[in-house]
Motif scaffolding. Structure first.
Motif, PDB file in Angstrom:
ATOM      1  N   ALA A  29      21.463  -8.182  20.112  1.00  0.00           N
ATOM      2  CA  ALA A  29      21.867  -7.968  21.253  1.00  0.00           C
ATOM      3  C   ALA A  29      22.460  -6.894  20.101  1.00  0.00           C
ATOM      4  O   ALA A  29      22.867  -6.036  20.668  1.00  0.00           O
ATOM      5  N   ALA A  30      22.792  -7.548  19.375  1.00  0.00           N
ATOM      6  CA  ALA A  30      23.924  -6.449  18.242  1.00  0.00           C
ATOM      7  C   ALA A  30      22.928  -5.745  17.353  1.00  0.00           C
ATOM      8  O   ALA A  30      22.991  -3.977  17.850  1.00  0.00           O
ATOM      9  N   CYS A  31      21.675  -5.764  17.483  1.00  0.00           N
ATOM     10  CA  CYS A  31      20.618  -4.727  17.209  1.00  0.00           C
ATOM     11  C   CYS A  31      20.260  -3.941  18.251  1.00  0.00           C
ATOM     12  O   CYS A  31      20.585  -2.667  18.249  1.00  0.00           O
ATOM     13  N   LYS A  32      20.605  -4.513  19.725  1.00  0.00           N
ATOM     14  CA  LYS A  32      19.900  -3.274  20.795  1.00  0.00           C
ATOM     15  C   LYS A  32      21.401  -2.080  20.644  1.00  0.00           C
ATOM     16  O   LYS A  32      20.726  -1.016  21.092  1.00  0.00           O
ATOM     17  N   PHE A  33      22.484  -3.220  20.624  1.00  0.00           N
ATOM     18  CA  PHE A  33      23.114  -1.458  20.609  1.00  0.00           C
ATOM     19  C   PHE A  33      24.471  -1.120  20.111  1.00  0.00           C
ATOM     20  O   PHE A  33      24.842   0.031  19.392  1.00  0.00           O
ATOM     21  N   SER A  34      24.114  -1.620  18.625  1.00  0.00           N
ATOM     22  CA  SER A  34      23.947  -0.974  17.717  1.00  0.00           C
ATOM     23  C   SER A  34      22.517  -0.792  16.605  1.00  0.00           C
ATOM     24  O   SER A  34      22.767  -1.225  15.487  1.00  0.00           O
ATOM     25  N   ARG A  40      11.016  -7.612  19.744  1.00  0.00           N
ATOM     26  CA  ARG A  40      11.579  -7.340  19.766  1.00  0.00           C
ATOM     27  C   ARG A  40      11.258  -5.284  19.359  1.00  0.00           C
ATOM     28  O   ARG A  40      10.754  -4.283  19.998  1.00  0.00           O
ATOM     29  N   TYR A  41      11.086  -4.885  17.895  1.00  0.00           N
ATOM     30  CA  TYR A  41      10.980  -4.418  17.154  1.00  0.00           C
ATOM     31  C   TYR A  41       9.792  -4.332  16.531  1.00  0.00           C
ATOM     32  O   TYR A  41       9.421  -4.067  15.467  1.00  0.00           O
ATOM     33  N   LYS A  74       9.235  -2.754  13.988  1.00  0.00           N
ATOM     34  CA  LYS A  74      10.829  -3.065  12.053  1.00  0.00           C
ATOM     35  C   LYS A  74      10.389  -4.120  11.629  1.00  0.00           C
ATOM     36  O   LYS A  74      10.814  -4.561  10.810  1.00  0.00           O
ATOM     37  N   THR A  75       8.683  -4.627  11.376  1.00  0.00           N
ATOM     38  CA  THR A  75       8.475  -5.948  11.315  1.00  0.00           C
ATOM     39  C   THR A  75       8.203  -5.949  10.040  1.00  0.00           C
ATOM     40  O   THR A  75       9.300  -7.273   8.994  1.00  0.00           O
ATOM     41  N   LEU A  76       8.001  -5.172   8.793  1.00  0.00           N
ATOM     42  CA  LEU A  76       7.835  -5.405   7.574  1.00  0.00           C
ATOM     43  C   LEU A  76       9.542  -5.081   6.864  1.00  0.00           C
ATOM     44  O   LEU A  76       9.963  -5.885   6.514  1.00  0.00           O
ATOM     45  N   GLU A  77      10.016  -4.305   7.719  1.00  0.00           N
ATOM     46  CA  GLU A  77      11.684  -4.379   7.236  1.00  0.00           C
ATOM     47  C   GLU A  77      11.592  -5.606   8.491  1.00  0.00           C
ATOM     48  O   GLU A  77      12.767  -6.146   6.978  1.00  0.00           O
ATOM     49  N   VAL A  78      11.952  -6.300   9.048  1.00  0.00           N
ATOM     50  CA  VAL A  78      12.856  -7.762   8.763  1.00  0.00           C
ATOM     51  C   VAL A  78      12.009  -8.571   8.140  1.00  0.00           C
ATOM     52  O   VAL A  78      12.915  -8.875   7.766  1.00  0.00           O
TER      53      VAL A  78
END
Length: 261
Positions: free
Chosen positions: A130-135, A164-165, A168-172
């Protein structure tokens, strides 16, 4: 701003004494200012914003979003109590709670995810999502905060975000294992499960993880084993381990164990 009569009426349960004094139907109000004053009266009766929110939401969970909205608008400086009480009472609404708090800019997304995870650790992955989605501009900082707060859930947090992203998998992956390397191998396994064995994403993930986890023997051994099973050339694995800080001789020990000439 207007609120429903139902949402305002449930605020009456914040205080048993206040409820006992009510003998006649209460005329409900629905303007923003009147709602704020009404809530203040109920909070005074219970001596705590958090306690008032927790009591009300326990009785009327279906009104969680509207009641949290009223509370944040009326008591923005009490956002810590409001967010913590709301999440602990109704964790299934963590997405709405974090969205409302971010919309009102009461705190950074990292602080909000900290409050949410403290309130209900088992919902860490949903609070982080949720935090990643809204920020989205704070994506990496949110991930760092979440996995440090709840390292035992790091693999699930990473997996949820990767789903969900996907771009951004490698970034995560890198962010997560840099912050909590001791659970790195579990994070890698969780993310690898999202991709076909022979995919380029799977290969890149293993090679990058070898570099990031080169100083962690247990995780590195698992990664070299996976690399051999998936047909990644041993020269790539050796080079990645060396970039991660191993000597040529040290890297050779791991490679030789699984890559048989």
């Amino acid at each position: 701003m207007k609120y429903s009569a139902l949402a305002l009426s449930v605020l009456l349960v914040c205080s048993a004494p206040a409820l006992a004094d009510i003998e006649q139907p209460v005329e409900l109000v629905n303007t923003s200012e009147q709602s704020s004053q009404f809530l203040k009266q109920q909070v005074r009766s219970s001596n705590s914003v958090g306690r008032a929110i927790r009591t009300v939401l326990a009785r009327y969970p279906e009104n969680t979003k509207e009641l949290v909205k009223i509370a944040l608008d009326t008591y923005p400086d009490k956002y810590r109590q409001i967010v913590s009480a709301a999440v602990s009472s109704q964790p299934a609404y963590v997405d709405d709670i974090i969205e409302l708090a971010i919309e009102r800019n009461v705190a950074s997304a990292t602080e909000l995810v900290t409050l949410a995870i403290n309130a209900e650790p088992s919902y860490a992955e949903y609070a982080t999502e949720a935090a990643c989605k809204f920020s989205p501009e704070q994506f990496n900082e949110i991930v760092k905060t979440a996995v440090l707060m709840e390292p035992d859930s790091a693999d699930q947090i990473a997996k949820t975000l990767a789903k969900r992203y996907p771009n951004k998998t490698l970034e995560v992956l890198v962010t997560t294992i840099q912050e909590v390397p001791l659970v790195g191998k579990y994070v890698v396994d969780a993310l690898l499960a999202l991709f076909p064995i022979d995919s380029s994403e799977s290969e890149s993930m293993i090679i990058i993880s070898v570099e990031q986890l080169a100083q962690h023997p247990e995780a590195l051994e698992r990664l070299v084993e996976l690399a051999e099973q998936r047909g990644i050339e041993q020269e790539q694995i050796s080079a990645s381990a060396i970039r991660g800080g191993l000597t040529v001789a040290q890297a050779k020990v791991y490679v030789d164990k699984y890559y048989i000439e």
